[in-house]
Design a protein around this motif. Structure first.
Motif, PDB file in Angstrom:
ATOM      1  N   SER A 136      49.110  28.543  59.040  1.00 52.85           N
ATOM      2  CA  SER A 136      48.959  28.895  57.624  1.00 52.85           C
ATOM      3  C   SER A 136      49.857  30.071  57.239  1.00 52.85           C
ATOM      4  CB  SER A 136      47.503  29.182  57.272  1.00 52.85           C
ATOM      5  OG  SER A 136      47.046  30.356  57.888  1.00 52.85           O
TER       6      SER A 136
ATOM      7  N   THR B 173      48.586  21.266  52.966  1.00 52.75           N
ATOM      8  CA  THR B 173      47.841  22.392  53.540  1.00 52.75           C
ATOM      9  C   THR B 173      48.148  22.537  55.029  1.00 52.75           C
ATOM     10  OG1 THR B 173      45.926  21.054  54.154  1.00 52.75           O
ATOM     11  CG2 THR B 173      45.951  21.999  51.913  1.00 52.75           C
ATOM     12  N   SER B 174      47.868  23.693  55.554  1.00 51.69           N
ATOM     13  CA  SER B 174      48.099  23.925  56.982  1.00 51.69           C
ATOM     14  C   SER B 174      47.221  23.019  57.835  1.00 51.69           C
ATOM     15  CB  SER B 174      47.881  25.398  57.341  1.00 51.69           C
ATOM     16  OG  SER B 174      46.569  25.800  57.025  1.00 51.69           O
TER      17      SER B 174
END
Length: 145
Positions: A82, A133-134
């Motif tokens: 992230s 998204t991560s």
């Protein structure tokens, strides 16, 4: 007493329906090795459910349980990806780099070259949009291991 036994039997049958190989892993599978009747399967499943050993076995990889390879639960990997999404994207697209090497290490990859190459070839499915998204990136990477 009959109500309690009926409830235990229903819980045991329900657990055995949804568990892996009927009764799953846990204390019941260790104690009752030969589960060739419904009664023995119910007893094994009930033992797993009431002792809490199945949950512990799954998380620890003990009691005839296999620990799942779910990388999304790996805090270090989650945090690293992230915090380094852009750098990781660049490294994957290039097929090498420090960020990619760190991800490989956090995921216990043995063959970095093959791993990097496979990810590079599948870059567009890993980074499917600019809003990815991560967690999605990690799940996608795990598919190519």
């Amino acid at each position: 007493m009959k109500k309690i036994l009926s409830l235990v039997a229903v819980i045991g049958l329900t657990t055995s329906i949804y568990a892996n190989d009927n009764t799953g892993c846990g204390l019941g599978s260790l104690i009752i090795k030969k589960q060739d009747t419904v009664a023995l399967q119910v007893l094994a499943a009930t033992t797993n459910g009431t002792s809490g050993s199945q949950t512990f076995g799954i998380t620890s990889g003990t009691s005839n349980c296999s620990k799942p390879n779910n990388y999304v639960s790996n805090d270090k990997l989650n945090r690293f990806v992230s915090e380094n999404m852009d750098e990781l994207a660049l490294d994957i697209s290039a097929g090498h780099g420090e960020t990619l090497a760190t991800v490989a290490k956090l995921m216990n990859v043995e063959d970095n070259a093959a791993f990097s190459s496979k990810l590079q070839a599948n870059f567009t499915s890993i980074y499917s949009s600019e809003n990815v998204t991560s967690a999605t990136v990690i799940d996608s990477i795990a598919k190519y291991m």
